[in-house]
Design a protein around this motif. Structure first.
Motif, short mmCIF file in Angstrom:
data_model
loop_
_atom_site.label_atom_id
_atom_site.label_comp_id
_atom_site.label_asym_id
_atom_site.label_seq_id
_atom_site.Cartn_x
_atom_site.Cartn_y
_atom_site.Cartn_z
N ARG A 88 -0.08 67.20 -11.11
CA ARG A 88 0.15 65.84 -10.61
C ARG A 88 0.04 64.89 -11.93
N ALA A 89 -0.87 65.07 -12.74
CA ALA A 89 -1.27 64.10 -13.93
C ALA A 89 0.06 64.19 -14.90
N GLU A 90 0.74 65.53 -15.08
CA GLU A 90 1.81 65.68 -15.89
C GLU A 90 2.99 65.06 -15.55
N ALA A 91 3.11 65.21 -14.09
CA ALA A 91 4.29 64.67 -13.62
C ALA A 91 4.31 62.99 -13.38
N LEU A 109 12.72 64.89 -12.36
CA LEU A 109 12.32 64.80 -13.67
C LEU A 109 13.48 65.48 -14.58
N SER A 110 14.49 65.81 -14.01
CA SER A 110 15.73 66.28 -15.03
C SER A 110 16.29 65.20 -15.62
N PRO A 111 17.09 65.27 -16.52
CA PRO A 111 17.84 64.27 -17.04
C PRO A 111 18.70 63.41 -16.29
N HIS A 152 8.42 62.54 -6.09
CA HIS A 152 8.32 63.71 -6.99
C HIS A 152 7.64 64.95 -6.40
N VAL A 153 8.30 66.01 -6.22
CA VAL A 153 7.69 67.10 -5.28
C VAL A 153 7.38 68.50 -6.38
N LEU A 154 6.19 68.72 -6.20
CA LEU A 154 5.51 69.89 -6.93
C LEU A 154 5.72 71.22 -5.73
N ILE A 198 5.00 55.18 -6.12
CA ILE A 198 5.39 56.35 -6.59
C ILE A 198 4.54 57.33 -5.94
N GLU A 199 4.86 58.47 -5.25
CA GLU A 199 4.25 59.46 -4.72
C GLU A 199 4.69 61.02 -5.28
N ILE A 200 3.42 61.61 -5.53
CA ILE A 200 3.67 62.97 -5.98
C ILE A 200 3.06 63.80 -5.01
N VAL A 201 3.77 64.88 -4.45
CA VAL A 201 3.06 65.72 -3.21
C VAL A 201 3.60 67.05 -3.77
N VAL A 202 2.66 68.11 -3.23
CA VAL A 202 2.69 69.37 -3.06
C VAL A 202 3.38 69.78 -1.97
N ASP A 203 4.60 70.50 -1.62
CA ASP A 203 5.26 70.80 -0.52
C ASP A 203 6.56 71.38 -1.11
#
Length: 309
Positions: free
Chosen positions: A216-219, A169-171, A195-197, A241-246
Motif C-alpha cells: 500500500r505504501a509503495e502504491a 500505475l502503468s505508463p 488502485h487495486v492490489l 485516493i483509495e488503495i484496496v486489496v481485491d
C-alpha cells in the motif's frame, strides 16, 4: 484539456424496428452532446459519423431497386447536416461522414485513415443487461479501436456526482489520470482515483499484514508522484485516493456504486502483441459489467486489427 483536436462522434440513426428512427435514442443524443462539449473545450474539429447498414430482409429489395440505398442515404444526410449546422452555430468546425457497412468497423477505419483522437458513441441497452455497458458497437470499439473511446450511458451521466480513474500505475494510466483530472475540473465533480492490489495471478497472497502495508505504501508513493506531475489546481476539491486489496473488476464495480460514478476513465493495455486485445481477463470480465459511461485510453503501441484500404 487540449489533447483532443480531431473528434469523431458515432451517430446511430436507426433503432430495433426502423432503419431510420423517428427520434434519436437518449444514448446517441448524449454522445452528441458530449462531442459538442469536448470540441468546444478543445477548439477541436468535430465529425459526425453514420454507417448505413441495410438489413438482410431489405437487401433483395435493394438489389432489384437501386433507389433504396440512395433514399435511405438522403434521409441520413439530412439529419447529419442538421447536426453539422447546429455545431457551426455554436462556433465549432464540423462536418459529417456517411458510409455503408458495419458501424464499428467503419468507425475504426475512419480513426486509422484520418487520425482521429477520440471516438464518442452511445450504448444501446439490451434486455436483462439494461444496466450494463453491453452494446455491440461500444464493446468492439473498446476492444479494437486504436484511439481513446468514450462510450456514453445517458442516465448514469445525468445522475453522477463523481468521476473515477482506475489507475494501475502503468505508463498509459498516467494519461488516464490526466484526462480524469481534466474531466473533473471541467464538470466540477469529485475525482476518485482507485488502485487495486490484485489477488492471485502470480502476485503475493497479501495474507501478511506486513506485505499489505508495504505494498500500500509503495502504491501510494507512486500515485502521489503521478499526481505531482499533473496540475490539479482546477479541481473543486482534492482527489480522493483509495488503495484496496481485491480483484480489480470487483473493486471497480463497487467503487462505481458507492460513489455514484458517472464516468470511469481507464487505461487499456495491448496483450502480448495480439491485435485488438486489451488487458486480458480482468478487462474482459469488467467491460460488460460497467454500469456507467467509460473513457478508455489506449497505449501508443496498441495494434489495430482492422485493415484500411
Amino acid at each position: 484539456m487540449k489533447r483532443f483536436k480531431n473528434i469523431l462522434v458515432g451517430v446511430d440513426l436507426a433503432d430495433k424496428e426502423q432503419i431510420v428512427a423517428n427520434e434519436m435514442s437518449s444514448a446517441t443524443s448524449t454522445a452528441i452532446e458530449n462531442g459538442l462539449w469536448l470540441a468546444k473545450h478543445n477548439n477541436a474539429q468535430l465529425v459526425f459519423f453514420t454507417a448505413l447498414e441495410i438489413p438482410h430482409y431489405l437487401r433483395f429489395v435493394a438489389e432489384e431497386r437501386g433507389d433504396v440505398e440512395s433514399s435511405l442515404s438522403g434521409e441520413y444526410e439530412e439529419r447529419l447536416n442538421t447536426l453539422v449546422q447546429r455545431a457551426k452555430r455554436e462556433g465549432i468546425k464540423a462536418s459529417y461522414v456517411l458510409t455503408v457497412g458495419k458501424s464499428w468497423v467503419e468507425l475504426i477505419r475512419q480513426v486509422v485513415k484520418h487520425e482521429r483522437d477520440i471516438v464518442i458513441v452511445g450504448t444501446r441497452q439490451r434486455g436483462i443487461t439494461a444496466n450494463a455497458l453491453f452494446g455491440s458497437t461500444g464493446m468492439k470499439l473498446l476492444r479494437k479501436c486504436p484511439c481513446a473511446v468514450w462510450v456514453s450511458k445517458p442516465r448514469a451521466e445525468q445522475e453522477a456526482t463523481s468521476i473515477l480513474v482506475a489507475d494501475d500505475l502503468s505508463p498509459v494510466s498516467g494519461l488516464a489520470l490526466e484526462l480524469g483530472i481534466s474531466m473533473a475540473e471541467l464538470r466540477g465533480t469529485q475525482l476518485h482515483v482507485l488502485h487495486v492490489l490484485e489477488l492471485g495471478m502470480g502476485r503475493p497472497s497479501w495474507d501478511s499484514f506486513e506485505i499489505r502495508t508495504r505494498a500500500r505504501a509503495e502504491a501510494a508513493k507512486q500515485l502521489e508522484a503521478q499526481l505531482a506531475r499533473v496540475n490539479t489546481s482546477g479541481l473543486r476539491c482534492p482527489a480522493r485516493i483509495e488503495i484496496v486489496v481485491d480483484a480489480a473488476d470487483s473493486a471497480i464495480i463497487r467503487e462505481i456504486a458507492e460513489n455514484h460514478v458517472g464516468l470511469l476513465v481507464m487505461a487499456t493495455v495491448a496483450r502480448g502483441g495480439i491485435d485488438g486485445i486489451i488487458t486480458g481477463n480482468t478487462a474482459e470480465r469488467l467491460l460488460p459489467q460497467i454500469p456507467c459511461s467509460v473513457l478508455a485510453v489506449k497505449p501508443h503501441d496498441f495494434k489495430c486489427p482492422i485493415a484500411v484500404d
